[in-house]
Design a protein around this motif. Sequence first.
Motif, PDB file in Angstrom:
ATOM      1  N   VAL A  27       1.711  -1.488  -6.175  1.00 47.03           N
ATOM      2  CA  VAL A  27       2.285  -1.955  -7.440  1.00 47.03           C
ATOM      3  C   VAL A  27       2.346  -3.480  -7.524  1.00 47.03           C
ATOM      4  O   VAL A  27       2.116  -4.049  -8.591  1.00 47.03           O
ATOM      5  N   GLY A  28       2.631  -4.143  -6.410  1.00 46.75           N
ATOM      6  CA  GLY A  28       2.657  -5.609  -6.424  1.00 46.75           C
ATOM      7  C   GLY A  28       1.285  -6.200  -6.674  1.00 46.75           C
ATOM      8  O   GLY A  28       1.132  -7.147  -7.447  1.00 46.75           O
ATOM      9  N   THR A  29       0.286  -5.622  -6.053  1.00 48.53           N
ATOM     10  CA  THR A  29      -1.087  -6.105  -6.226  1.00 48.53           C
ATOM     11  C   THR A  29      -1.574  -5.837  -7.643  1.00 48.53           C
ATOM     12  O   THR A  29      -2.221  -6.700  -8.260  1.00 48.53           O
ATOM     13  N   GLN A  30      -1.254  -4.671  -8.186  1.00 57.22           N
ATOM     14  CA  GLN A  30      -1.631  -4.362  -9.564  1.00 57.22           C
ATOM     15  C   GLN A  30      -0.954  -5.336 -10.537  1.00 57.22           C
ATOM     16  O   GLN A  30      -1.591  -5.806 -11.489  1.00 57.22           O
ATOM     17  N   ALA A  31       0.313  -5.645 -10.295  1.00 54.66           N
ATOM     18  CA  ALA A  31       1.034  -6.593 -11.161  1.00 54.66           C
ATOM     19  C   ALA A  31       0.401  -7.980 -11.069  1.00 54.66           C
ATOM     20  O   ALA A  31       0.284  -8.687 -12.077  1.00 54.66           O
ATOM     21  N   TRP A  32      -0.035  -8.371  -9.855  1.00 54.91           N
ATOM     22  CA  TRP A  32      -0.686  -9.663  -9.683  1.00 54.91           C
ATOM     23  C   TRP A  32      -1.976  -9.719 -10.497  1.00 54.91           C
ATOM     24  O   TRP A  32      -2.252 -10.730 -11.158  1.00 54.91           O
ATOM     25  N   ILE A  42       0.847  -1.202   0.000  1.00 54.19           N
ATOM     26  CA  ILE A  42       0.000   0.000   0.000  1.00 54.19           C
ATOM     27  C   ILE A  42       0.878   1.247   0.000  1.00 54.19           C
ATOM     28  O   ILE A  42       0.641   2.180  -0.776  1.00 54.19           O
ATOM     29  N   ALA A  43       1.909   1.253   0.832  1.00 52.05           N
ATOM     30  CA  ALA A  43       2.815   2.408   0.893  1.00 52.05           C
ATOM     31  C   ALA A  43       3.537   2.627  -0.439  1.00 52.05           C
ATOM     32  O   ALA A  43       3.850   3.757  -0.804  1.00 52.05           O
ATOM     33  N   ALA A  44       3.768   1.538  -1.174  1.00 52.13           N
ATOM     34  CA  ALA A  44       4.449   1.623  -2.473  1.00 52.13           C
ATOM     35  C   ALA A  44       3.491   1.933  -3.614  1.00 52.13           C
ATOM     36  O   ALA A  44       3.897   1.986  -4.774  1.00 52.13           O
ATOM     37  N   GLY A  45       2.206   2.112  -3.318  1.00 48.48           N
ATOM     38  CA  GLY A  45       1.221   2.415  -4.356  1.00 48.48           C
ATOM     39  C   GLY A  45       0.532   1.191  -4.922  1.00 48.48           C
ATOM     40  O   GLY A  45      -0.021   1.245  -6.019  1.00 48.48           O
TER      41      GLY A  45
END
Length: 120
Positions: free
Chosen positions: A99-104, A94-97
């Motif tokens: 990005v990992g979840t969006q990539a998933w 969440i703090a990084a925006g």
Amino acid sequence: MSDAEPVSWKHLRTRTPSDGDRDALRAELVERAVAVREKGWEAYRSEWSTGELAGVAYLLADAAMLEELEEHEGSVLTRFAGELYGFNGARKDIAAGLVGTQAWFETARTALAARGGADR
């Protein structure tokens, strides 16, 4: 007064889903999206939780269903960050925006497209 011990959620803070857990969740989400493409939403509205419906709707880019559920991209991604990375990992994503979840989700969309479930 009850003698029951207070509920502790501490164990959830240290839970870290594995790559296998994330892969299984992606496979399940893709299967559900394929099912919605084939049968429509009505068959699943009462079977799946709001979070599950929102995840499938987000995967399918179904803005109308997300609106009906009163969900938006941020709420879906935040919810799934917890599922994908656990409490501490989700906070970092969440703090990084997210990005990992969006990539998933992009990987899930690629898997859906390979199943013939790409947006029409």
